[in-house]
Design a protein around this motif. Structure first.
Motif, PDB file in Angstrom:
ATOM      1  N   GLU A   1       3.697  -5.540   0.173  1.00 36.71           N
ATOM      2  CA  GLU A   1       2.948  -4.354   0.608  1.00 36.71           C
ATOM      3  C   GLU A   1       2.198  -3.730  -0.562  1.00 36.71           C
ATOM      4  O   GLU A   1       1.012  -3.394  -0.450  1.00 36.71           O
ATOM      5  CB  GLU A   1       3.899  -3.331   1.228  1.00 36.71           C
ATOM      6  CG  GLU A   1       3.197  -2.058   1.687  1.00 36.71           C
ATOM      7  CD  GLU A   1       4.155  -0.993   2.192  1.00 36.71           C
ATOM      8  OE1 GLU A   1       3.679   0.082   2.606  1.00 36.71           O
ATOM      9  OE2 GLU A   1       5.383  -1.225   2.159  1.00 36.71           O
TER      10      GLU A   1
ATOM     11  N   SER B   1      -0.733  -5.903  -1.600  1.00 35.50           N
ATOM     12  CA  SER B   1      -1.832  -5.809  -0.639  1.00 35.50           C
ATOM     13  C   SER B   1      -2.609  -4.512  -0.818  1.00 35.50           C
ATOM     14  O   SER B   1      -3.840  -4.495  -0.689  1.00 35.50           O
ATOM     15  CB  SER B   1      -1.291  -5.910   0.794  1.00 35.50           C
ATOM     16  OG  SER B   1      -0.723  -7.181   1.026  1.00 35.50           O
TER      17      SER B   1
ATOM     18  N   LYS C   1      -4.842  -5.001  -3.897  1.00 37.53           N
ATOM     19  CA  LYS C   1      -5.951  -5.924  -3.640  1.00 37.53           C
ATOM     20  C   LYS C   1      -6.976  -5.319  -2.692  1.00 37.53           C
ATOM     21  O   LYS C   1      -8.181  -5.559  -2.844  1.00 37.53           O
ATOM     22  CB  LYS C   1      -5.408  -7.234  -3.076  1.00 37.53           C
ATOM     23  CG  LYS C   1      -4.661  -8.085  -4.107  1.00 37.53           C
ATOM     24  CD  LYS C   1      -4.255  -9.426  -3.526  1.00 37.53           C
ATOM     25  CE  LYS C   1      -3.627 -10.310  -4.589  1.00 37.53           C
ATOM     26  NZ  LYS C   1      -3.228 -11.636  -4.049  1.00 37.53           N
TER      27      LYS C   1
ATOM     28  N   ALA D   1      -0.172 -11.388   8.293  1.00 35.14           N
ATOM     29  CA  ALA D   1      -1.121 -10.274   8.312  1.00 35.14           C
ATOM     30  C   ALA D   1      -1.314  -9.761   9.736  1.00 35.14           C
ATOM     31  O   ALA D   1      -2.418  -9.365  10.116  1.00 35.14           O
ATOM     32  CB  ALA D   1      -2.452 -10.700   7.708  1.00 35.14           C
TER      33      ALA D   1
ATOM     34  N   GLU E   1      -8.004  -8.188   5.555  1.00 33.52           N
ATOM     35  CA  GLU E   1      -6.784  -9.004   5.518  1.00 33.52           C
ATOM     36  C   GLU E   1      -5.688  -8.319   4.719  1.00 33.52           C
ATOM     37  O   GLU E   1      -4.532  -8.258   5.146  1.00 33.52           O
ATOM     38  CB  GLU E   1      -7.088 -10.379   4.913  1.00 33.52           C
ATOM     39  CG  GLU E   1      -5.848 -11.282   4.840  1.00 33.52           C
ATOM     40  CD  GLU E   1      -6.123 -12.604   4.152  1.00 33.52           C
ATOM     41  OE1 GLU E   1      -5.196 -13.435   4.094  1.00 33.52           O
ATOM     42  OE2 GLU E   1      -7.254 -12.802   3.665  1.00 33.52           O
ATOM     43  N   HIS E   2      -6.040  -7.775   3.552  1.00 34.99           N
ATOM     44  CA  HIS E   2      -5.034  -7.097   2.732  1.00 34.99           C
ATOM     45  C   HIS E   2      -4.527  -5.841   3.424  1.00 34.99           C
ATOM     46  O   HIS E   2      -3.321  -5.520   3.348  1.00 34.99           O
ATOM     47  CB  HIS E   2      -5.623  -6.748   1.364  1.00 34.99           C
ATOM     48  CG  HIS E   2      -5.972  -7.950   0.540  1.00 34.99           C
ATOM     49  ND1 HIS E   2      -5.111  -9.009   0.385  1.00 34.99           N
ATOM     50  CD2 HIS E   2      -7.097  -8.246  -0.173  1.00 34.99           C
ATOM     51  CE1 HIS E   2      -5.686  -9.925  -0.392  1.00 34.99           C
ATOM     52  NE2 HIS E   2      -6.881  -9.481  -0.732  1.00 34.99           N
TER      53      HIS E   2
ATOM     54  N   ARG F   1      -2.183  -6.980   6.181  1.00 37.79           N
ATOM     55  CA  ARG F   1      -0.905  -7.423   5.607  1.00 37.79           C
ATOM     56  C   ARG F   1      -0.099  -6.231   5.106  1.00 37.79           C
ATOM     57  O   ARG F   1       1.133  -6.209   5.223  1.00 37.79           O
ATOM     58  CB  ARG F   1      -1.157  -8.422   4.477  1.00 37.79           C
ATOM     59  CG  ARG F   1       0.126  -9.008   3.893  1.00 37.79           C
ATOM     60  CD  ARG F   1      -0.147 -10.202   2.996  1.00 37.79           C
ATOM     61  NE  ARG F   1      -0.677 -11.316   3.764  1.00 37.79           N
ATOM     62  CZ  ARG F   1      -1.929 -11.772   3.655  1.00 37.79           C
ATOM     63  NH1 ARG F   1      -2.761 -11.197   2.792  1.00 37.79           N
ATOM     64  NH2 ARG F   1      -2.347 -12.770   4.385  1.00 37.79           N
ATOM     65  N   MET F   2      -0.783  -5.240   4.546  1.00 36.18           N
ATOM     66  CA  MET F   2      -0.104  -4.021   4.104  1.00 36.18           C
ATOM     67  C   MET F   2       0.593  -3.345   5.282  1.00 36.18           C
ATOM     68  O   MET F   2       1.762  -2.935   5.187  1.00 36.18           O
ATOM     69  CB  MET F   2      -1.113  -3.063   3.474  1.00 36.18           C
ATOM     70  CG  MET F   2      -0.551  -1.705   3.083  1.00 36.18           C
ATOM     71  SD  MET F   2      -1.858  -0.519   2.663  1.00 36.18           S
ATOM     72  CE  MET F   2      -2.590  -0.238   4.291  1.00 36.18           C
TER      73      MET F   2
END
Length: 290
Positions: free
Chosen positions: A25, A28, A31, A88, A237-238, A241-242
């Protein structure tokens, strides 16, 4: 009912997983912020290129450029951008399903994938992938975007396609991500989502000519569009996913609370049983002595 040893093992396993999801987390988040900073740093230049391009198209009547001229056929090419890995949430499924639905509306099409998940998706549906870029979405760069742009223009110049669409995930906010289809070629003023550089409504003269100016601007426009879609996809995407890892952390906390209560209850019960056994043993020992 689980015994104490089994509960301790389950608690330890969940704690180990919790540490991994927490780290993912945080990574992500970092990023995602980095990707959005890159987008902000480049958007001023590319927005100006897009605005100038739109300005020329709106205020010029004699434009001879292969990339703004419509072709009679409808052979469409799709650049589909997804991630290189999962974990994600619905990020990959949403954009890939949208791409698949849009592709079905075209009788002849070419598929260009960016990201390993996109390639795997089309291979699982027996759809040939004509060109792929596997790692461009991980950390997008202008170098990657220029390479993709050159390949697309080469195929377009060879008359192998008549339309080019890019399917990506637009990041609206850290919690809202929208799968989107945008047409790259041929270029139309209505597809350029910025205000024109000038509000003048008459015809404007360009030196040396609108067509020659477009010859320079079109590649820059396409690089900017491809780079922007890559950045938005990476940031989305990040962010997805977070959110997925955040939900996993919350679920892990709930499971740990529940298992800890069960563990404490069993441990207290075991201690009580041991005390009763000790008390009973001492009582019988005293009775036998008498």
């Amino acid at each position: 009912m689980a015994d104490i040893a089994e509960l301790k093992h389950r608690i330890k396993s969940i704690q180990d997983t919790h540490q991994i999801t927490k780290a993912m987390e945080l990574i992500s988040v970092a990023k995602m912020r980095k990707a959005m900073l890159k987008q902000a740093a480049s958007s001023v230049y590319f927005d100006r290129v897009r605005a100038t391009l739109k300005d020329i198209m709106l205020h010029s009547t004699d434009i001879r450029n292969a990339y703004v001229r419509h072709r009679p056929d409808t052979r469409a090419a799709y650049i589909v951008i997804a991630g290189d890995k999962g974990l994600a949430g619905a990020f990959n499924n949403n954009v890939l399903n949208l791409a698949w639905q849009h592709i079905q509306t075209r009788p002849v099409h070419y598929v260009i994938t960016i990201g390993q998940m996109a390639r795997s998706f089309f291979e699982s549906r027996d759809q040939a992938v004509d060109l792929e870029f596997t790692h461009a979405v991980t950390s997008p760069t202008l170098h990657d975007s220029r390479g993709i742009m050159r390949d697309i223009l080469d195929l377009y110049d060879r008359n192998l396609m008549d339309e080019v669409y890019v399917v990506f995930t637009r990041m609206i906010s850290s919690s809202v991500h929208e799968p989107t289809v945008v047409k790259l070629l041929p270029i139309e003023a209505k597809d350029i989502e910025v205000e024109a550089a000038s509000s003048f409504r008459g015809e404007i003269c360009y030196d040396p000519s609108p067509s020659e100016v477009l010859d320079i601007l079109v590649p820059q426009y396409l690089v900017g569009m491809i780079y922007s879609t890559l950045i938005h996809s990476a940031a989305s995407e990040h962010a997805a996913r977070m959110m997925a890892m955040s939900n996993a952390n919350k679920n892990a906390d709930k499971m740990l609370d529940s298992l800890s209560l069960e563990y404490n209850r069993l441990r207290q019960s075991a201690i009580t049983t041991e005390l009763l056994d000790l008390s009973s043993g001492r009582f019988f020992s005293d009775t036998n002595t008498r």
